[in-house]
Motif scaffolding. Structure first.
Motif, short mmCIF file in Angstrom:
data_model
loop_
_atom_site.label_atom_id
_atom_site.label_comp_id
_atom_site.label_asym_id
_atom_site.label_seq_id
_atom_site.Cartn_x
_atom_site.Cartn_y
_atom_site.Cartn_z
N THR A 93 57.14 74.73 18.77
CA THR A 93 56.40 74.99 17.61
C THR A 93 56.89 74.17 16.57
OG1 THR A 93 57.42 76.91 16.35
CG2 THR A 93 56.36 77.30 18.33
N PRO A 94 56.21 73.85 15.45
CA PRO A 94 56.80 73.19 14.40
C PRO A 94 57.68 73.98 13.45
CG PRO A 94 54.47 73.96 13.85
CD PRO A 94 54.97 74.30 15.23
N SER A 111 53.63 79.48 8.67
CA SER A 111 52.71 78.21 8.26
C SER A 111 52.78 78.15 6.72
CB SER A 111 51.03 78.78 8.67
OG SER A 111 51.27 79.07 10.02
N LYS A 113 46.09 72.47 7.56
CA LYS A 113 46.99 72.39 8.55
C LYS A 113 47.67 73.95 8.94
CE LYS A 113 49.59 69.83 9.92
NZ LYS A 113 49.29 68.98 11.18
N GLN A 172 45.00 75.11 10.99
CA GLN A 172 45.04 74.58 12.42
C GLN A 172 45.91 75.19 13.29
OE1 GLN A 172 46.46 70.61 12.27
NE2 GLN A 172 46.78 70.50 14.80
N TRP A 173 47.15 75.51 12.78
CA TRP A 173 48.25 76.22 13.14
C TRP A 173 47.90 77.75 13.68
CZ3 TRP A 173 52.31 74.71 9.36
CH2 TRP A 173 52.79 73.45 9.82
N THR A 176 45.51 77.47 16.80
CA THR A 176 46.09 76.69 17.91
C THR A 176 47.41 77.50 18.45
OG1 THR A 176 47.00 75.08 16.73
CG2 THR A 176 45.01 74.54 17.58
N LEU A 177 48.19 77.55 17.71
CA LEU A 177 49.39 78.01 17.84
C LEU A 177 49.24 79.65 17.92
CD1 LEU A 177 52.12 76.20 15.55
CD2 LEU A 177 51.66 76.18 17.97
#
Length: 415
Positions: free
Chosen positions: A282-283, A388, A398, A401-402, A405-406
């Motif tokens: 993950t980021p 996030s 962003k 998006q996270w 998706t995540l």
């Protein structure tokens, strides 16, 4: 099949092999048949049909040497001391050191793995802060530098949040297993007699066996209680006292530990990315974010004629994100809806979830920072939104998006 569940046809066209993983050191004397420490991986998902070189190598490596497992203790009921052997609810948690608990599993656990311990804390799970969650991730990552897997013991009240936080933040593909207990370990004193029917010893033993076997390599963090292991994202506590309290509604368990056999029924979607660690991670590298930089994110529940004052107060207090646990498919009262609109205009980011325990919330808003949480539980959505916003504090696109998706991974079923 969507989300984190997948059946055999998706993973492999054929399943005929049974993979036996030995976690017994080659130089150790062979145990008797009743003490066998071989771990058999059978069922829908195994090293034979997960199409990943990294996964297959990790599982195979467990056959060649005795794995190293670090157990990190944080307290909870599993380390509790009851007033008598039959006191299942009358006890003090966080009374027994993790080293002493692992010591009581010897010599049996020594046949499975070389086990070391770290005493991170010793209190109830609900008493931990997000800053301490941050520190726990760093402790797990430090242990994984020299160990093949990590077991974390916690209280069960917020164990699912511990698990999901680690699932989102630990940057290592090795197994991370959370376990605990619904009944205290000992009675009267920390070294006193075991509580009748205590589940802690078996849970701790099985968690170490699971981590040592590498069966959940690339699965992310899993939660193991009562001979079952669950995906951190999906599992939730469903009963205040029952021994089988942890359940994964709709999807079901990942697998079972039946004595020396580990049977895996399904895998999380992220295992498909196992061969690309960059894609798998993950980021959320918390080593790059100081704990004081983690923003406040709160949860607001809806109900009949719910007022909007809580949302307004949170926004005025500087809260950066709010998860709404709505009725049905995420509905809010008219007062809450108005308060959310006003708070969103001030920059507060919202994630919509449902209070019912399962099922999806769709939609969100393209003009306001309101994001659909799909089937994430509110307490899980809070952690994802918090991270996030920490890593993209001004980028709502962003964050969206996270969360999409995540937070809601799906299997790629393309041929």
């Amino acid at each position: 099949m969507r989300k984190s569940a997948v059946l055999l046809p998706v993973l492999s066209a054929a399943l005929t092999a049974v993979v036996v993983i030995s976690v017994l050191a080659p130089q150790a004397p062979a145990p008797s048949e009743s003490q066998s420490t071989s771990v058999k991986v059978d069922g829908v998902v195994s090293a034979a049909n997960i199409e990943s070189v990294a996964y297959t190598q990790a599982v195979a490596a467990a056959q060649t040497r005795k794995p190293k497992v670090t157990v990190i203790g944080t307290g909870g009921t599993i380390s509790g001391v009851a007033t008598s052997r039959s006191s299942f609810q009358d006890y003090r948690s966080g009374q027994i050191a993790i080293a002493d608990m692992v010591g009581q599993l010897q010599p049996e656990i020594g046949q499975v793995a070389d086990v070391s311990t770290v005493q991170f804390g010793n209190k109830g799970s609900g008493g931990y802060t997000i800053a301490e969650f941050h520190a726990l991730t760093l402790a797990v990552q430090k242990a994984l530098k020299t160990s093949d897997g990590v077991v974390v013991t916690t209280g069960t009240d917020t164990m699912e949040e511990f698990a999901y936080w680690l699932d989102l933040t630990v940057r290592d593909q090795k197994p991370v297993v959370l376990t605990g207990a619904m009944r205290p370990w000992a009675a009267v004193t920390p070294d006193g007699p075991q509580v009748i029917g205590a589940d802690g010893p078996a849970n701790l033993y099985n968690a170490i066996v699971l981590a040592a076997s590498q069966t959940t390599y690339c699965f992310g963090t899993v939660l193991m209680l009562g001979d079952e292991f669950h995906a951190a994202r999906d599992v939730t506590k469903t009963s205040s006292y029952r021994m089988d309290t942890f359940q994964t509604r709709e999807f079901g368990v990942l697998g079972w530990i039946d004595g020396p056999n580990i049977k895996v029924g399904r895998a999380p979607a992220r295992v498909q990315k196992c061969d690309s660690k960059k894609s798998w991670l993950t980021p959320f590298d918390v080593e790059k974010v100081k704990p004081e930089a983690l923003p406040r994110v709160e949860v607001v529940t809806s109900y009949q004629q719910a007022g909007g004052e809580a949302i307004t107060a949170f926004a005025d207090a500087g809260v950066k994100g709010i998860v709404t646990a709505g009725t049905g498919s995420g509905g809010l009262s008219s007062a809450q809806t108005a308060a959310r609109t006003a708070a969103a205009a001030k920059g507060v980011v919202f994630v919509s979830t449902t209070r019912v325990g399962s099922g999806s919330v769709y939609g969100g808003s393209t003009t306001q920072p309101i994001i659909a949480g799909d089937d994430l539980l509110p307490q899980k959505a809070r952690l994802l939104l918090l991270l996030s916003l920490a890593f993209a504090p001004t980028d709502v696109a962003k964050v969206r998006q996270w969360v999409t998706t995540l937070g809601n991974p799906e299997w790629d079923t393309a041929p």
